[in-house]
Structure formats: structure tokens, C-alpha cells
Design an enzyme around this catalytic site. Structure first.
Site, PDB file in Angstrom:
ATOM      1  N   LEU A 174      49.039  50.898  43.420  1.00  0.00           N
ATOM      2  CA  LEU A 174      48.038  51.683  44.148  1.00  0.00           C
ATOM      3  C   LEU A 174      46.829  52.029  43.288  1.00  0.00           C
ATOM      4  O   LEU A 174      45.695  52.010  43.779  1.00  0.00           O
ATOM      5  CB  LEU A 174      48.686  52.955  44.697  1.00  0.00           C
ATOM      6  CG  LEU A 174      47.792  53.895  45.500  1.00  0.00           C
ATOM      7  CD1 LEU A 174      47.184  53.191  46.700  1.00  0.00           C
ATOM      8  CD2 LEU A 174      48.570  55.132  45.940  1.00  0.00           C
ATOM      9  N   HIS A 175      47.034  52.337  42.025  1.00  0.00           N
ATOM     10  CA  HIS A 175      45.900  52.671  41.150  1.00  0.00           C
ATOM     11  C   HIS A 175      44.906  51.513  41.087  1.00  0.00           C
ATOM     12  O   HIS A 175      43.698  51.693  41.288  1.00  0.00           O
ATOM     13  CB  HIS A 175      46.396  53.010  39.745  1.00  0.00           C
ATOM     14  CG  HIS A 175      45.331  52.977  38.695  1.00  0.00           C
ATOM     15  ND1 HIS A 175      44.229  53.797  38.729  1.00  0.00           N
ATOM     16  CD2 HIS A 175      45.182  52.194  37.589  1.00  0.00           C
ATOM     17  CE1 HIS A 175      43.442  53.539  37.686  1.00  0.00           C
ATOM     18  NE2 HIS A 175      43.997  52.569  36.991  1.00  0.00           N
ATOM     19  N   ILE A 187      39.722  37.151  42.983  1.00  0.00           N
ATOM     20  CA  ILE A 187      40.632  36.903  41.853  1.00  0.00           C
ATOM     21  C   ILE A 187      40.088  37.491  40.546  1.00  0.00           C
ATOM     22  O   ILE A 187      40.802  37.585  39.551  1.00  0.00           O
ATOM     23  CB  ILE A 187      40.898  35.385  41.700  1.00  0.00           C
ATOM     24  CG1 ILE A 187      42.240  35.126  40.996  1.00  0.00           C
ATOM     25  CG2 ILE A 187      39.759  34.692  40.974  1.00  0.00           C
ATOM     26  CD1 ILE A 187      43.446  35.484  41.814  1.00  0.00           C
ATOM     27  N   GLN A 234      36.005  35.320  44.297  1.00  0.00           N
ATOM     28  CA  GLN A 234      35.450  36.636  43.969  1.00  0.00           C
ATOM     29  C   GLN A 234      36.583  37.648  43.803  1.00  0.00           C
ATOM     30  O   GLN A 234      36.601  38.449  42.867  1.00  0.00           O
ATOM     31  CB  GLN A 234      34.512  37.060  45.100  1.00  0.00           C
ATOM     32  CG  GLN A 234      33.547  38.164  44.758  1.00  0.00           C
ATOM     33  CD  GLN A 234      32.580  38.415  45.927  1.00  0.00           C
ATOM     34  OE1 GLN A 234      32.905  38.149  47.082  1.00  0.00           O
ATOM     35  NE2 GLN A 234      31.416  38.919  45.641  1.00  0.00           N
ATOM     36  N   THR A 252      48.285  57.015  36.043  1.00  0.00           N
ATOM     37  CA  THR A 252      49.651  56.482  36.013  1.00  0.00           C
ATOM     38  C   THR A 252      50.518  56.909  37.194  1.00  0.00           C
ATOM     39  O   THR A 252      51.318  56.098  37.672  1.00  0.00           O
ATOM     40  CB  THR A 252      50.359  56.803  34.688  1.00  0.00           C
ATOM     41  OG1 THR A 252      50.207  58.199  34.398  1.00  0.00           O
ATOM     42  CG2 THR A 252      49.789  55.994  33.543  1.00  0.00           C
ATOM     43  N   ARG A 309      47.933  21.065  46.199  1.00  0.00           N
ATOM     44  CA  ARG A 309      48.511  19.905  45.514  1.00  0.00           C
ATOM     45  C   ARG A 309      49.766  19.448  46.264  1.00  0.00           C
ATOM     46  O   ARG A 309      50.107  18.276  46.273  1.00  0.00           O
ATOM     47  CB  ARG A 309      48.911  20.253  44.085  1.00  0.00           C
ATOM     48  CG  ARG A 309      47.754  20.629  43.169  1.00  0.00           C
ATOM     49  CD  ARG A 309      48.274  20.884  41.759  1.00  0.00           C
ATOM     50  NE  ARG A 309      48.774  19.660  41.141  1.00  0.00           N
ATOM     51  CZ  ARG A 309      49.524  19.635  40.044  1.00  0.00           C
ATOM     52  NH1 ARG A 309      49.875  20.772  39.449  1.00  0.00           N
ATOM     53  NH2 ARG A 309      49.930  18.501  39.539  1.00  0.00           N
ATOM     54  N   ARG A 335      34.960  46.922  46.380  1.00  0.00           N
ATOM     55  CA  ARG A 335      34.802  45.944  47.455  1.00  0.00           C
ATOM     56  C   ARG A 335      34.595  46.562  48.837  1.00  0.00           C
ATOM     57  O   ARG A 335      34.132  45.868  49.750  1.00  0.00           O
ATOM     58  CB  ARG A 335      36.009  45.003  47.482  1.00  0.00           C
ATOM     59  CG  ARG A 335      36.232  44.257  46.179  1.00  0.00           C
ATOM     60  CD  ARG A 335      34.993  43.508  45.717  1.00  0.00           C
ATOM     61  NE  ARG A 335      35.248  42.721  44.508  1.00  0.00           N
ATOM     62  CZ  ARG A 335      34.362  41.963  43.898  1.00  0.00           C
ATOM     63  NH1 ARG A 335      33.126  41.906  44.379  1.00  0.00           N
ATOM     64  NH2 ARG A 335      34.677  41.287  42.808  1.00  0.00           N
ATOM     65  N   ARG A 387      42.024  41.145  38.006  1.00  0.00           N
ATOM     66  CA  ARG A 387      43.136  40.476  37.334  1.00  0.00           C
ATOM     67  C   ARG A 387      44.363  41.375  37.159  1.00  0.00           C
ATOM     68  O   ARG A 387      45.223  41.086  36.345  1.00  0.00           O
ATOM     69  CB  ARG A 387      42.657  39.957  35.971  1.00  0.00           C
ATOM     70  CG  ARG A 387      41.545  38.935  36.085  1.00  0.00           C
ATOM     71  CD  ARG A 387      41.162  38.376  34.727  1.00  0.00           C
ATOM     72  NE  ARG A 387      40.544  39.380  33.883  1.00  0.00           N
ATOM     73  CZ  ARG A 387      39.241  39.577  33.760  1.00  0.00           C
ATOM     74  NH1 ARG A 387      38.407  38.823  34.457  1.00  0.00           N
ATOM     75  NH2 ARG A 387      38.753  40.500  32.972  1.00  0.00           N
TER      76      ARG A 387
END
Length: 302
Positions: free
Chosen positions: A213-214, A111, A109, A89, A124, A223, A114
């Protein structure tokens, strides 16, 4: 990296402006604010805004643990303690907002994480640019024979040349058809939200991505890892440099306890103890599957 003269002028204008503030600022990141860091052939990462610094992490932790901690540890030591013991936290008190230009297949990849706020360029509403990711020859690789979601040996010679030809021709043809379907000249044209469905996954998109940041460090741990797909890993590596400039003490702890660390399972720890006691341990006597044993050996070799 493809930035128009107008975009470069806007970045230069933003970087030349200074404002008085009572907010805490991270001097290392202030120097990088708005700068476009090149990634891949047309992509980039830019810091648009941020909140907090190393001191914000310490401040939040001392609220949690009481004033007694201040005499016991200096700020860097406390941050390392928090990182080492997975106290998350305090790191959530820092946030960063990035502008990222990336291929669509990398975005899909990306996204999967979440825990961020995302606003993506709308195909669009607007027409996408004619920009596609075409891998450099050294990044064209065959399917791995041991990992169903990884790469193996680099393609060479005629086979590599043919793959590059196909990628370039298919990308060009798809965009030509996309343009042809849009409203222009005397034709009514197909709606942009439908015309875009013909575009390949290597076309570039853009988004604003805001994260604490966490959760950012969780993204980077996965990644920026050597086993991550190259095309997303290079974005993670660019972001690592920005985080290092933003929160140097937190990033140093992250490098030591996340990026540069490995985790062993219960059976793995049991094998380690047996090895340290002088016993020869094999996969057959380890209690691990072949896959687990292969990963265990790889972790020991570093």
C-alpha cells in the site's frame, strides 16, 4: 473493454465462490474481487488478491509505538497521523495483486515504478490479440508549448480525422504483417519472439502487478495527478476507487495529505510568509526561476 464470453464466465464463476477464512477481510474490496473495471477502449483493472486492511496498518503502528498510542488516538486518527508525518512502514503491511490490461506504451511508463512484483503476458510464448488503443477524439491533443512532455490544445476537424485514420491504418497493417510472418498453413514462419518486434506501442498487453500500500500510494500520487498523462491517469483513477473500498480510512488520509495537498520549497515558504505579512512578491523578487514561480503560482491557485 474486450472480454470473451469464456473470460466473463470465468470471472462470474470466481465471484460466485465463497470460502471460510480466519484471515481479516476488507468487506468493501471483497465485493469488488475479480471484477473487471473497464479502462480506455479495451483495457481493464481487476483485483485478484489482497492482504490486510485499515486495522493491519494500526496493528503494525502500535507494535512500533507501544500500547500507549491506543488510548491517545482512535484508529482513523492514528492512520492520519502516520500519513501526515510520512511514517511509511505500517502501510507496507497491506498488499494488493491486480490483473491489468493496458497499452504497451502505458506499460512502459508504469514499469518505471520498480517497487512492485510484475509478471507480463509473454509474446514469445503466445500470440498477441488484435487490440489497439485508439484515442477518443477529445483526447487527441497537440504538443504543449510550455511543457515538453505534455499536451496542449485538442486537435479538431480534418487534422484530427487524419491522425485517427493514420493510427487505425498503421495498427491494422502492422498486425496483418505480424500474422503473416507467424507459422501458419505451409510456411515455417518467423519465431514469435521476433515477429512481435513489428507491432506498435499501442497494442494491448496484460500483467499481474503486486504491490504494498505504501508504494501503491506513491504510484497513485504521481499517476492520479491532473498533470499525469491521460492514458495512465485513468488507470490510476480506477485503482483509487478500489483502494477506497479496501482501506477507506487510509485512503481518506491519502486524499487529504497527498492527492489534495501541495508541497512548497524553502523559497516558496519564504514568499508565502512575505505575502501573509502584506508584501507584494513578484517572480523577480522571489528568488525563484520562471519555472519555479509558475509552479508556485499554480499551487496557490489550486
Amino acid at each position: 473493454m474486450s472480454l470473451t464470453a469464456e473470460q466473463q464466465a470465468e470471472i462470474a464463476r470466481s465471484r460466485s465462490e465463497t470460502r471460510e477464512t480466519r484471515r481479516v477481510v476488507a468487506e468493501g474490496l471483497e465485493a469488488r474481487l475479480y471484477e473487471a473495471v473497464p479502462v480506455l477502449d479495451h483495457g481493464f483493472v481487476r483485483v485478484i488478491d489482497y492482504m490486510g486492511d485499515d486495522a493491519a496498518i494500526v496493528q503494525a503502528a502500535r507494535v512500533s509505538y507501544g500500547q500507549g498510542t491506543k488510548a491517545a488516538r482512535d484508529d482513523a486518527g492514528l492512520i492520519r497521523y502516520l500519513m501526515r508525518h510520512w511514517h511509511s512502514t505500517p502501510f507496507e503491511m497491506c498488499e494488493i495483486k491486480l490483473h491489468v490490461k493496458l497499452p504497451v506504451f502505458v506499460a512502459r511508463q508504469w514499469i518505471r515504478h520498480r517497487t512492485a512484483n510484475v509478471n507480463e503476458y509473454s509474446a514469445r510464448y503466445s500470440i498477441l490479440d488484435r487490440e489497439f488503443y485508439i484515442p477518443a477524439p477529445e483526447n487527441l491533443a497537440a504538443q504543449s508549448t510550455v511543457n515538453n512532455q505534455g499536451r496542449g490544445a485538442v486537435l479538431e476537424g480534418a487534422e484530427a480525422a487524419e491522425v485517427l485514420r493514420i493510427l487505425k491504418e498503421d495498427s491494422t497493417r502492422a498486425y496483418d504483417h505480424y500474422e503473416a510472418m507467424l507459422a501458419q498453413d505451409d510456411q515455417q514462419g518467423l519465431a514469435r519472439e521476433l515477429a512481435r518486434m513489428n507491432l506498435p506501442a499501442n497494442i494491448y498487453t496484460q500483467w499481474y502487478w503486486k504491490i504494498d500500500l505504501h508504494n501503491l500510494m506513491h504510484f497513485l500520487r504521481l499517476r492520479a495527478d491532473a498533470h499525469a498523462q491521460y492514458e495512465i491517469r485513468v488507470y490510476a483513477e480506477a485503482i483509487c476507487e478500489l483502494v477506497k473500498a479496501w482501506v477507506p480510512a487510509a485512503y481518506a488520509a491519502f486524499e487529504d495529505y497527498r492527492l489534495g495537498a501541495v508541497q512548497f520549497s524553502g523559497p516558496g515558504m519564504a514568499c508565502l510568509r512575505r505575502m501573509l505579512a502584506g508584501e507584494t512578491v513578484t517572480q523577480e523578487t522571489s528568488g525563484m526561476s520562471k519555472g519555479e514561480w509558475r509552479e508556485f503560482e499554480a499551487a496557490l491557485k489550486g
